[in-house]
Design a protein around this motif. Structure first.
Motif, mmCIF file in Angstrom:
data_model
loop_
_atom_site.group_PDB
_atom_site.id
_atom_site.type_symbol
_atom_site.label_atom_id
_atom_site.label_comp_id
_atom_site.label_asym_id
_atom_site.label_seq_id
_atom_site.Cartn_x
_atom_site.Cartn_y
_atom_site.Cartn_z
ATOM 1 N N MET A 1 0.822 -1.188 0.000
ATOM 2 C CA MET A 1 0.000 0.000 0.000
ATOM 3 C C MET A 1 0.876 1.266 0.000
ATOM 4 N N VAL A 2 1.919 1.281 0.839
ATOM 5 C CA VAL A 2 2.821 2.422 0.872
ATOM 6 C C VAL A 2 3.572 2.534 -0.450
ATOM 7 N N ARG A 3 3.991 1.397 -1.017
ATOM 8 C CA ARG A 3 4.698 1.403 -2.299
ATOM 9 C C ARG A 3 3.830 2.029 -3.380
ATOM 10 N N ASN A 4 2.543 1.656 -3.428
ATOM 11 C CA ASN A 4 1.644 2.239 -4.427
ATOM 12 C C ASN A 4 1.513 3.740 -4.239
ATOM 13 N N TRP A 5 1.399 4.183 -2.987
ATOM 14 C CA TRP A 5 1.275 5.608 -2.705
ATOM 15 C C TRP A 5 2.536 6.350 -3.142
ATOM 16 N N LEU A 6 3.691 5.805 -2.817
ATOM 17 C CA LEU A 6 4.950 6.440 -3.205
ATOM 18 C C LEU A 6 5.106 6.489 -4.723
ATOM 19 N N ASN A 7 4.781 5.395 -5.384
ATOM 20 C CA ASN A 7 4.871 5.390 -6.849
ATOM 21 C C ASN A 7 3.932 6.422 -7.467
ATOM 22 N N ARG A 8 2.738 6.564 -6.907
ATOM 23 C CA ARG A 8 1.804 7.600 -7.390
ATOM 24 C C ARG A 8 2.360 8.999 -7.134
ATOM 25 N N LEU A 9 3.011 9.192 -5.979
ATOM 26 C CA LEU A 9 3.624 10.487 -5.673
ATOM 27 C C LEU A 9 4.686 10.835 -6.706
ATOM 28 N N TYR A 10 5.561 9.888 -7.019
ATOM 29 C CA TYR A 10 6.630 10.139 -7.997
ATOM 30 C C TYR A 10 6.055 10.380 -9.393
ATOM 31 N N THR A 11 5.042 9.609 -9.758
ATOM 32 C CA THR A 11 4.424 9.783 -11.075
ATOM 33 C C THR A 11 3.697 11.117 -11.167
ATOM 34 N N THR A 12 2.990 11.480 -10.108
ATOM 35 C CA THR A 12 2.285 12.763 -10.091
ATOM 36 C C THR A 12 3.273 13.915 -10.203
ATOM 37 N N SER A 13 4.382 13.817 -9.504
ATOM 38 C CA SER A 13 5.410 14.842 -9.594
ATOM 39 C C SER A 13 5.947 14.950 -11.025
ATOM 40 N N GLY A 14 6.142 13.813 -11.673
ATOM 41 C CA GLY A 14 6.588 13.810 -13.070
ATOM 42 C C GLY A 14 5.566 14.433 -14.008
ATOM 43 N N TRP A 15 4.291 14.130 -13.781
ATOM 44 C CA TRP A 15 3.230 14.720 -14.611
ATOM 45 C C TRP A 15 3.115 16.226 -14.384
ATOM 46 N N LEU A 16 3.300 16.667 -13.152
ATOM 47 C CA LEU A 16 3.289 18.109 -12.885
ATOM 48 C C LEU A 16 4.445 18.795 -13.610
ATOM 49 N N ALA A 17 5.602 18.145 -13.620
ATOM 50 C CA ALA A 17 6.744 18.690 -14.358
ATOM 51 C C ALA A 17 6.407 18.794 -15.847
ATOM 52 N N ALA A 18 5.788 17.761 -16.384
ATOM 53 C CA ALA A 18 5.400 17.775 -17.802
ATOM 54 C C ALA A 18 4.380 18.880 -18.075
ATOM 55 N N PHE A 19 3.474 19.096 -17.140
ATOM 56 C CA PHE A 19 2.492 20.177 -17.278
ATOM 57 C C PHE A 19 3.197 21.527 -17.392
ATOM 58 N N PHE A 20 4.190 21.760 -16.545
ATOM 59 C CA PHE A 20 4.893 23.039 -16.595
ATOM 60 C C PHE A 20 5.715 23.195 -17.863
ATOM 61 N N VAL A 21 6.270 22.116 -18.384
ATOM 62 C CA VAL A 21 6.973 22.187 -19.671
ATOM 63 C C VAL A 21 5.984 22.538 -20.782
ATOM 64 N N ALA A 22 4.800 21.917 -20.751
ATOM 65 C CA ALA A 22 3.769 22.243 -21.746
ATOM 66 C C ALA A 22 3.322 23.693 -21.609
ATOM 67 N N ALA A 23 3.219 24.173 -20.372
ATOM 68 C CA ALA A 23 2.820 25.567 -20.145
ATOM 69 C C ALA A 23 3.872 26.521 -20.716
ATOM 70 N N ILE A 24 5.151 26.159 -20.580
ATOM 71 C CA ILE A 24 6.218 26.974 -21.172
ATOM 72 C C ILE A 24 6.039 27.030 -22.685
ATOM 73 N N CYS A 25 5.803 25.874 -23.292
ATOM 74 C CA CYS A 25 5.622 25.814 -24.747
ATOM 75 C C CYS A 25 4.440 26.671 -25.194
ATOM 76 N N LEU A 26 3.324 26.547 -24.493
ATOM 77 C CA LEU A 26 2.135 27.322 -24.857
ATOM 78 C C LEU A 26 2.375 28.817 -24.705
ATOM 79 N N LEU A 27 3.029 29.202 -23.636
ATOM 80 C CA LEU A 27 3.302 30.620 -23.399
ATOM 81 C C LEU A 27 4.228 31.191 -24.465
ATOM 82 N N VAL A 28 5.266 30.449 -24.806
ATOM 83 C CA VAL A 28 6.212 30.923 -25.823
ATOM 84 C C VAL A 28 5.542 30.980 -27.200
ATOM 85 N N VAL A 29 4.776 29.957 -27.532
ATOM 86 C CA VAL A 29 4.076 29.962 -28.827
ATOM 87 C C VAL A 29 3.089 31.123 -28.892
#
Length: 182
Positions: A1-29
């Motif tokens: 259960m803790v492993r699943n929570w931690l893996n979701r935390l790491y994945t969510t953090s990665g998706w948030l990073a991807a969101f900010f990269v996409a936001a940079i692209c949209l802003l620059v475009v």
């Protein structure tokens, strides 16, 4: 259960990073499109309209900082961090485990140190109401929170890897990438 929570935390953090990269692209475009419209108007009418996104350079910088720090834990777990494995990959099993344990211990200490001082800096920025110097005054603690969250998640990930090695298991990043055997 803790492993699943931690893996979701790491994945969510990665998706948030991807969101900010996409936001940079949209802003620059968007800014490039406004520059293009402005240029066309200059050619057609002889004067520019002056279209711009206020403080877009500041915002892209804030988004880049958030993306960079939020991606740290996910890239560690996926084995995508740049690591010097030439020495450690050629060590015998028990010595390699000790070296891995030592490296993760040092990394955990360093990430805890930076997390602590980033938290202090963020708190200080909030308490003094520090604002960015751009046209749009943004409270500096807001972009600093993205960095702080990324550092905290990285600290959790490094400690997680440290515990895995302590329990005799291989770290997750060694299962994902590494030198090819054979």
């Amino acid at each position: 259960m803790v492993r699943n929570w931690l893996n979701r935390l790491y994945t969510t953090s990665g998706w948030l990073a991807a969101f900010f990269v996409a936001a940079i692209c949209l802003l620059v475009v968007a800014q490039v499109m406004l520059n293009l419209i402005d240029r066309i108007c200059t050619v057609m009418t002889g004067s520019a309209i002056g279209l711009t996104i206020p403080s877009y350079a500041d915002f892209t910088g804030f988004f880049l900082a958030a993306a960079s720090f939020l991606a740290l834990a996910h890239t560690l777990r996926e084995g995508d961090h740049i690591r010097v494995t030439l020495l450690i990959s050629n060590l015998p099993g028990k010595i390699r485990r000790i070296a891995e344990f030592w490296c993760l211990g040092v990394a955990a200490g360093i990430s805890m140190y930076f997390s602590y001082y980033m938290a202090l800096l963020t708190w200080e920025s909030w308490s003094y109401n520090d604002l960015s110097a751009g046209l749009v005054a943004v409270p500096i603690w807001i972009p600093q929170c993205g960095m702080l969250i990324g550092l905290l998640v990285l600290t959790i990930a490094v400690i997680d890897e440290f515990i895995e090695v302590l329990m005799g298991r291989a770290p997750s990043y060694s299962k994902k990438k590494g030198p090819k055997k054979g």
